[in-house]
Enzyme design. Structure first.
Site, PDB file in Angstrom:
ATOM      1  N   ASP A 226      48.630  -3.556-101.888  1.00  0.00           N
ATOM      2  CA  ASP A 226      48.246  -2.483-102.985  1.00  0.00           C
ATOM      3  C   ASP A 226      46.934  -2.712-103.747  1.00  0.00           C
ATOM      4  O   ASP A 226      46.543  -3.855-103.701  1.00  0.00           O
ATOM      5  CB  ASP A 226      49.278  -2.262-104.185  1.00  0.00           C
ATOM      6  CG  ASP A 226      50.075  -0.978-104.012  1.00  0.00           C
ATOM      7  OD1 ASP A 226      50.390  -0.703-102.959  1.00  0.00           O
ATOM      8  OD2 ASP A 226      50.542  -0.673-105.019  1.00  0.00           O
ATOM      9  N   LYS A 227      46.259  -1.724-103.989  1.00  0.00           N
ATOM     10  CA  LYS A 227      45.043  -1.757-104.668  1.00  0.00           C
ATOM     11  C   LYS A 227      45.164  -3.051-105.892  1.00  0.00           C
ATOM     12  O   LYS A 227      44.401  -3.717-106.190  1.00  0.00           O
ATOM     13  CB  LYS A 227      44.667  -0.316-105.454  1.00  0.00           C
ATOM     14  CG  LYS A 227      43.158  -0.491-105.919  1.00  0.00           C
ATOM     15  CD  LYS A 227      42.907   0.928-106.382  1.00  0.00           C
ATOM     16  CE  LYS A 227      41.627   1.183-107.210  1.00  0.00           C
ATOM     17  NZ  LYS A 227      41.422   2.407-107.621  1.00  0.00           N
TER      18      LYS A 227
END
Ligand code: ZN
Ligand code: ZN
Length: 380
Positions: A226-227
């Protein structure tokens, strides 16, 4: 009678009918005589003749090769390499006349005029630059177009392996493609396929374009994140293939750019053809709808007994093994998990219970949500 004596009358017959330059005449017989210079042989065979006006086959193209050598030198001025090969595009009429002579005099097993032109261009270029002509897997391939007077150059791609460590949240792994070309490379994106460089992919690409030049950089990631995920330990491995590089060698030392540390980088032969097996150690923060009891959490230990089954929308079914699982209660609606599992387990879906069995929500019998997950290590 020597082979040369057999050949001389045939050669005479040909030059009585057609004006041929030394290269084109010599080429018709050099293989038979195991000679490497068509030009010298042609000269020898024509010893009693005055020089010709214009070669019937090539229209004196061989006299003009230095002109095309210049195109090759210009096209390659920005590239560093050691080996090359040459291809050529010539007027069909030249090929036709070459074929005509060969069939008329029943000459077999000889080089075509095109082959001879590329050989000569290769020799000229090699003499001038000290680069080596190779026919298999050259680093640079020239295509000299003698029709349009242009020269195209293709540089063989290079592939780099490395690992990245991400110590700050907020950087996505992948970069959005250029809107104009969808990543293929166009004028708008300077042929890179991306216009922004604010992701792990962007940071690595930028560094690589600076070091090696090239057009697009194609990544093969060993797993995704994920970011907001951190990548710790020795980092996540990746392969990146650089198309059309200008340089093929560069020092690849450890470097940190925008909280992304790149290390263990090296040139490799190619990106893996098959997906690579890997294991990830992940720390997950989970929140629960109902308050938790420690004895309920204990049930999570059972996850190591059987593989987790992941169903995709496409109907694909995969199994992922969980090797280790540890938990720690943080508050009554929150706990953290440390999981060592086969790579590619979709963490958020595993916590919520989205088409994965067993899953965290089901085991704990309450809706769970993944707040954040970080990679403590990725092993290949
Ligand atoms: Zn000729
Ligand atoms: Zn573009």
């Amino acid at each position: 009678m020597s082979t040369y004596d057999q050949i001389a009358p045939i050669a005479n017959k040909i030059i009585k009918k057609y004006d041929l330059c030394d290269n084109c005449l010599g080429r018709l017989f050099s293989k038979q005589l195991h000679l490497s210079s068509n030009k010298l042989l042609g000269k020898k065979l024509k010893k009693n003749l005055n020089s010709i006006e214009k070669c019937y086959v090539c229209k004196n193209l061989f006299d003009n090769l230095n002109h095309f050598l210049k195109f090759m030198l210009d096209a390659s001025s920005d590239y560093s390499f050691t080996s090359f090969s040459v291809g050529a595009i010539i007027k069909p009429s030249i090929v036709d006349r070459d074929d005509f002579i060969r069939s008329q005099f029943k000459l077999k097993g000889i080089d075509s005029v095109k082959t001879d032109i590329t050989k000569e261009l290769g020799k000229l270029y090699s003499r001038k630059t000290k680069k080596t002509i190779v026919h298999q897997d050259p680093e640079i391939t020239f295509t000299v177009n003698l029709k349009d007077e242009t020269c195209q150059l293709r540089s063989k791609s290079i592939t780099i392996f490395g690992r990245y460590i991400k110590t700050k949240r907020g950087f996505p792994q992948k970069q959005k493609s250029c809107d104009n070309c969808y990543g293929k490379g166009c004028r708008v994106c300077d042929f890179h396929g991306i216009v922004e460089f604010d992701s792990v992919e962007g940071v690595i690409s930028k560094l690589i374009f600076k070091k090696f030049g090239g057009t697009t950089a194609k990544f093969t990631w060993i797993g995704g994140e994920d970011k907001s995920s951190l990548i710790l330990g020795s980092g996540r491995p990746f392969f990146v293939k650089i198309k059309n590089p200008n340089k093929r060698k560069s020092k690849l030392s450890e470097i940190t750019i925008n909280s992304i540390k790149l290390h263990k980088m090296k040139l490799v032969y190619e990106s893996p053809k098959k997906s690579i097996k890997f294991n990830s150690t992940i720390k997950v923060n989970v929140s629960t709808k109902s308050p938790l009891e420690s004895k309920t959490l204990k049930k999570l230990k059972d996850l190591t007994s059987f593989p987790v089954i992941v169903y995709e929308k496409s109907g694909k079914r995969t199994e992922k093994k969980i090797f280790e699982i540890n938990y720690k209660k943080i508050s009554k609606n929150q706990f953290s998990l440390k999981i060592k599992a086969e790579g590619g387990l979709p963490i958020k879906r595993f916590v919520i219970g989205d088409d994965i069995t067993p899953n965290i929500s089901k085991i704990l019998q309450t809706s769970c949500e993944c707040q954040e997950f970080d990679f403590l290590d990725v092993e290949v």
